[in-house]
Design a protein around this motif. Structure first.
Motif, mmCIF file in Angstrom:
data_model
loop_
_atom_site.group_PDB
_atom_site.id
_atom_site.type_symbol
_atom_site.label_atom_id
_atom_site.label_comp_id
_atom_site.label_asym_id
_atom_site.label_seq_id
_atom_site.Cartn_x
_atom_site.Cartn_y
_atom_site.Cartn_z
ATOM 1 N N ALA A 1 36.293 87.989 71.214
ATOM 2 C CA ALA A 1 35.085 87.679 70.444
ATOM 3 C C ALA A 1 34.363 86.528 71.125
ATOM 4 C CB ALA A 1 35.454 87.299 69.014
ATOM 5 N N TRP A 2 33.045 86.455 70.933
ATOM 6 C CA TRP A 2 32.312 85.343 71.548
ATOM 7 C C TRP A 2 31.105 84.921 70.722
ATOM 8 C CZ3 TRP A 2 32.731 90.073 74.365
ATOM 9 C CH2 TRP A 2 31.588 90.882 74.317
ATOM 10 N N ALA A 3 30.810 83.646 70.808
ATOM 11 C CA ALA A 3 29.607 83.070 70.205
ATOM 12 C C ALA A 3 29.374 81.776 70.985
ATOM 13 C CB ALA A 3 29.819 82.777 68.720
ATOM 14 N N GLN A 4 28.952 81.937 72.250
ATOM 15 C CA GLN A 4 28.865 80.793 73.162
ATOM 16 C C GLN A 4 28.013 79.658 72.584
ATOM 17 O OE1 GLN A 4 28.862 84.001 73.920
ATOM 18 N NE2 GLN A 4 29.052 84.389 76.117
ATOM 19 N N THR A 5 28.478 78.460 72.779
ATOM 20 C CA THR A 5 27.975 77.160 72.291
ATOM 21 C C THR A 5 28.320 76.912 70.820
ATOM 22 O OG1 THR A 5 25.732 77.826 71.576
ATOM 23 C CG2 THR A 5 25.980 77.158 73.894
ATOM 24 N N ARG A 6 28.697 77.951 70.080
ATOM 25 C CA ARG A 6 29.099 77.724 68.685
ATOM 26 C C ARG A 6 30.610 77.863 68.531
ATOM 27 N NH1 ARG A 6 24.953 81.228 68.926
ATOM 28 N NH2 ARG A 6 26.204 83.038 68.328
ATOM 29 N N GLY A 7 31.203 78.722 69.327
ATOM 30 C CA GLY A 7 32.630 78.953 69.239
ATOM 31 C C GLY A 7 32.988 79.955 68.160
ATOM 32 N N ILE A 8 34.220 80.449 68.238
ATOM 33 C CA ILE A 8 34.719 81.427 67.265
ATOM 34 C C ILE A 8 35.769 80.739 66.405
ATOM 35 C CG2 ILE A 8 36.104 83.545 67.027
ATOM 36 C CD1 ILE A 8 33.322 84.190 67.929
ATOM 37 N N THR A 9 35.621 80.819 65.069
ATOM 38 C CA THR A 9 36.609 80.165 64.203
ATOM 39 C C THR A 9 37.424 81.168 63.387
ATOM 40 O OG1 THR A 9 34.856 79.885 62.589
ATOM 41 C CG2 THR A 9 35.398 77.978 63.961
ATOM 42 N N LYS A 10 36.968 82.419 63.354
ATOM 43 C CA LYS A 10 37.709 83.417 62.586
ATOM 44 C C LYS A 10 37.372 84.818 63.087
ATOM 45 C CE LYS A 10 37.678 83.085 57.873
ATOM 46 N NZ LYS A 10 37.164 83.449 56.525
ATOM 47 N N VAL A 11 38.399 85.683 63.141
ATOM 48 C CA VAL A 11 38.166 87.101 63.398
ATOM 49 C C VAL A 11 38.891 87.856 62.298
ATOM 50 C CG1 VAL A 11 38.695 89.054 64.925
ATOM 51 C CG2 VAL A 11 37.825 86.923 65.896
ATOM 52 N N GLU A 12 38.210 88.822 61.720
ATOM 53 C CA GLU A 12 38.817 89.611 60.644
ATOM 54 C C GLU A 12 38.803 91.086 60.990
ATOM 55 O OE1 GLU A 12 37.352 87.674 56.577
ATOM 56 O OE2 GLU A 12 35.848 87.679 58.187
ATOM 57 N N VAL A 13 39.833 91.776 60.471
ATOM 58 C CA VAL A 13 39.965 93.209 60.710
ATOM 59 C C VAL A 13 39.991 93.920 59.363
ATOM 60 C CG1 VAL A 13 41.463 95.008 61.671
ATOM 61 C CG2 VAL A 13 41.267 92.793 62.826
ATOM 62 N N GLN A 14 39.321 95.054 59.312
ATOM 63 C CA GLN A 14 39.342 95.854 58.083
ATOM 64 C C GLN A 14 39.818 97.263 58.446
ATOM 65 O OE1 GLN A 14 35.594 97.274 56.517
ATOM 66 N NE2 GLN A 14 36.178 96.735 54.420
ATOM 67 N N ILE A 15 40.824 97.742 57.692
ATOM 68 C CA ILE A 15 41.294 99.109 57.908
ATOM 69 C C ILE A 15 40.658 99.974 56.819
ATOM 70 C CG2 ILE A 15 43.306 100.611 58.140
ATOM 71 C CD1 ILE A 15 43.414 98.304 60.126
ATOM 72 N N PHE B 1 46.225 91.291 66.118
ATOM 73 C CA PHE B 1 46.397 91.660 64.715
ATOM 74 C C PHE B 1 47.496 92.709 64.623
ATOM 75 C CE2 PHE B 1 45.270 94.398 61.072
ATOM 76 C CZ PHE B 1 45.213 93.453 60.058
ATOM 77 N N ASP B 2 48.443 92.486 63.700
ATOM 78 C CA ASP B 2 49.522 93.449 63.488
ATOM 79 C C ASP B 2 49.111 94.431 62.409
ATOM 80 O OD1 ASP B 2 51.335 92.816 65.349
ATOM 81 O OD2 ASP B 2 52.574 91.526 64.062
ATOM 82 N N TRP B 3 49.080 95.655 62.779
ATOM 83 C CA TRP B 3 48.644 96.674 61.817
ATOM 84 C C TRP B 3 49.827 97.573 61.477
ATOM 85 C CZ3 TRP B 3 45.697 101.604 63.639
ATOM 86 C CH2 TRP B 3 45.411 102.419 62.541
ATOM 87 N N ASP B 4 50.082 97.710 60.180
ATOM 88 C CA ASP B 4 51.137 98.602 59.732
ATOM 89 C C ASP B 4 50.489 99.967 59.502
ATOM 90 O OD1 ASP B 4 53.521 99.573 58.922
ATOM 91 O OD2 ASP B 4 53.510 98.633 56.932
ATOM 92 N N ALA B 5 50.530 100.809 60.516
ATOM 93 C CA ALA B 5 49.731 102.034 60.519
ATOM 94 C C ALA B 5 50.437 103.194 59.829
ATOM 95 C CB ALA B 5 49.391 102.410 61.962
ATOM 96 N N THR B 6 49.709 103.849 58.935
ATOM 97 C CA THR B 6 50.243 105.021 58.237
ATOM 98 C C THR B 6 49.586 106.273 58.804
ATOM 99 O OG1 THR B 6 48.514 104.709 56.585
ATOM 100 C CG2 THR B 6 50.685 103.784 56.074
ATOM 101 N N PRO B 7 50.301 107.393 58.786
ATOM 102 C CA PRO B 7 49.765 108.620 59.401
ATOM 103 C C PRO B 7 48.392 109.005 58.853
ATOM 104 C CG PRO B 7 52.078 108.913 58.869
ATOM 105 C CD PRO B 7 51.676 107.597 58.276
ATOM 106 N N GLY B 8 47.579 109.558 59.735
ATOM 107 C CA GLY B 8 46.236 109.978 59.343
ATOM 108 C C GLY B 8 45.182 109.387 60.254
ATOM 109 N N SER B 9 43.912 109.662 59.930
ATOM 110 C CA SER B 9 42.796 109.104 60.693
ATOM 111 C C SER B 9 42.348 107.804 60.044
ATOM 112 C CB SER B 9 41.621 110.078 60.679
ATOM 113 O OG SER B 9 41.743 110.958 61.750
ATOM 114 N N HIS B 10 42.178 106.781 60.839
ATOM 115 C CA HIS B 10 41.774 105.492 60.266
ATOM 116 C C HIS B 10 40.622 104.880 61.051
ATOM 117 C CE1 HIS B 10 45.145 105.398 57.513
ATOM 118 N NE2 HIS B 10 45.945 105.725 58.523
ATOM 119 N N TYR B 11 39.837 104.104 60.342
ATOM 120 C CA TYR B 11 38.779 103.331 60.985
ATOM 121 C C TYR B 11 39.171 101.867 60.991
ATOM 122 C CZ TYR B 11 35.709 107.301 61.204
ATOM 123 O OH TYR B 11 35.166 108.510 61.525
#
Ligand code: MTE
Ligand code: MO
Length: 525
Positions: A441-455, A479-489
């Motif tokens: 991730a990037w936000a040059q001159t501001r920096g990155i303070t958080k990254v979030e993931v949504q399943i 990010f550790d994802w506990d993946a269950t069978p199927g199609s995911h976004y």
């Protein structure tokens, strides 16, 4: 072979072949002679560059989206096809009406010469290879076409040649195809020879190899341990020069001798400044890690790279020139005519904006701007990162427009906050259970303070951030994802150092950079 001969039986096909051979002669003669002139002045390079300059933003965007950094290869393929078709047409026309065909060839020659002499940094004398090439092509076309006229099978001819004894059609047809074949082969050899000769004559690459960079008076801050994402397969945190994305309008990389390089700083200044490469080597240089990003980068794209740059801070250069009141922009121009408009205040506000001569401890690679380029943290490359820079004009946004601004892009280009998923790849198939997800991730001159993931439609979950080197560099995550069978976004979004969450609003790269959240489809088995 028989089949091939049958293809070229008709008079029109043979005439088209003559046209193609003649075009090959034009280009190869110009290429061979071009070794002794400016590289950017050979017909293909000059015409291609002119084409690029007239490329509308949507087409540039389409080309980058479709061909990525192979957009130049695609351009050459397109040009090759166009020239092939034109050459066929001119051959046929010349066979039927020589005067008309010859006029066509002269017109094409004029187009080539116009394309050549209007390039930035090209001298009028650089038109010589194209002129000689056009004349040679004309002679070859005339020779081949008059051979065709003599074929009894095709009495499409002016009276002056019909008087001569006709040849036996089959044999002379074969002789004709052989003659064009030999012409084309000779052209190929000449073109290759020209290429090799130019390479041998240019010693800029060797000079770069033997250049030793001075040590910075202010070295880059030490890179903390753990900048690399814990997820295997994520981009290296530091991008090696050879893997660094390359975006520019230069079809042939400018070759500037360091000892001949000079930068002129002028315009709204108290004092005009001129800098030589030696001046830079002797100056107090600084080193800094900065992530560059291209405005054409689509959401999730890879037109970004992170390197350690060595150079002279631009605020020092400006301090010597002393901009006058009212100035608000610096227009930087490269030797081949590209230009970028950078807000003056950005170059004076203390960030590590510099005239860079080194990348990752080495002189700049030729394609990344050797011997000198600009690097400005926080701005997209098109308004800041001028490679092969030779001119800085202190001016006002109201008074001048940079290269891409003239073509519909914005005049300013602060980098938008962006998070990217790199592992797993879009459409990947992974086994159920624990899946390591990661990216940058990037936000040059501001920096990155958080990254979030949504399943899918679940809650946003915080990713683990890797260490931050500085606010001017990208920041990786896992990010550790506990993946269950199927199609995911999988969706990802970042928060910058000001607390602002990356916008969900989709925007195209034109005019000031893409935005939106990347979404990756993964199949879990
Ligand atoms: N001379 C020149 N400099 C240029 C460009 C260009 O077309 N010509 N393109 C700019 C753009 S759009 C970008 S994103 C950066 C890319 O730098 P890189 O090729 O070293 O990654 O260079 C900038 N500097
Ligand atoms: Mo760019």
């Amino acid at each position: 072979m028989k089949k091939l001969m049958r293809l070229f039986r008709g008079p029109a096909a043979l005439a088209a072949l003559a046209g193609v051979a003649a075009a090959a002669v034009v280009l190869s003669v110009a290429e061979l002679l071009g070794a002794f002139f400016t590289a950017r002045a050979t017909p293909l390079i000059a015409l291609g560059s002119t084409f690029i300059d007239f490329t509308p933003p949507w087409l540039k965007d389409f080309a980058i989206a479709t061909f990525g950094t192979n957009d130049k290869a695609a351009l050459f393929a397109g040009m090759g096809l166009t020239i092939f078709v034109l050459a066929c047409v001119l051959g046929v026309v010349a066979h039927r009406r020589w005067a008309l065909g010859a006029t066509g060839v002269l017109f094409m020659g004029a187009v080539i010469v116009a394309g050549v002499v209007t390039r930035a940094g090209v001298r009028p004398l650089d038109a010589v290879p194209s002129l000689v090439g056009t004349v040679a092509g004309m002679v070859v076309l005339r020779l081949l076409v008059s051979r065709l006229w003599r074929l009894r099978a095709f009495p499409a001819s002016p009276a002056d040649v019909s008087a001569k004894a006709p040849e036996r059609p089959a044999a002379s047809r074969r002789a004709f195809v052989a003659a064009t074949g030999i012409t084309a082969a000779a052209a190929g050899i000449a073109a290759t020879g020209g290429r090799l000769l130019s390479a041998a004559r240019s010693n800029v690459a060797q000079a770069r190899e033997s250049l030793r960079l001075p040590a910075p008076v202010l070295p880059a801050a030490a890179v903390p341990a753990g900048v690399q994402s814990a997820t295997p397969g994520v981009t290296p945190w530091l991008t090696p020069g050879k893997d660094f994305y390359r975006i520019d309008t230069a079809l042939s990389v400018p070759e500037i001798k360091a000892e001949e390089w000079e930068l002129r700083v002028h315009g709204l200044v108290e004092e005009e400044v001129r800098l030589t490469f030696q001046d830079l080597l002797d100056a107090d240089l600084v080193e800094s890690h900065v992530t560059l990003t291209c405005v054409s980068n689509p959401v999730g794209g890879n037109l970004a790279g992170n390197a350690r740059w060595l150079g002279l801070p631009l605020r020092e250069v400006l301090k010597r020139a002393r901009p006058t009141a009212g100035a608000d922009m610096v227009l930087s121009t490269s030797i081949d005519g590209f230009s970028a408009s950078t807000p003056l205040e950005v170059l004076q506000d203390g960030r590590d904006a510099m005239l860079a001569i080194g990348m990752n401890g080495e002189p700049l690679p030729l394609e990344h701007g050797y011997p000198v380029r600009m690097v400005v943290p926080g701005l997209y490359g098109f308004v800041s990162a001028t490679k092969w820079v030779v001119d800085l004009e202190v001016t006002r946004f109201a008074d001048s427009k940079a290269y891409w601004t003239q073509r519909g892009w914005s005049e300013r280009g602060p980098i938008k906050t962006m998070a990217r998923v790199e592992v797993p790849k879009s459409f990947a198939v992974v086994p159920a259970g624990r899946v390591a997800v990661g990216g940058t991730a990037w936000a040059q001159t501001r920096g990155i303070t958080k990254v979030e993931v949504q399943i899918d439609d679940g809650d946003w979950a915080e990713a683990v951030l890797s260490a931050e080197a500085s606010v001017d560099t990208w920041r990786q995550w896992s990010f550790d994802w506990d993946a269950t069978p199927g199609s995911h976004y999988l969706k990802v979004r970042a928060t910058d150092g000001t607390g602002e969450v990356q916008t969900e609003k989709r925007a195209d790269p034109v005019p000031d950079g893409a935005s939106g959240w990347q979404s990756v489809m993964v199949t879990v088995e």
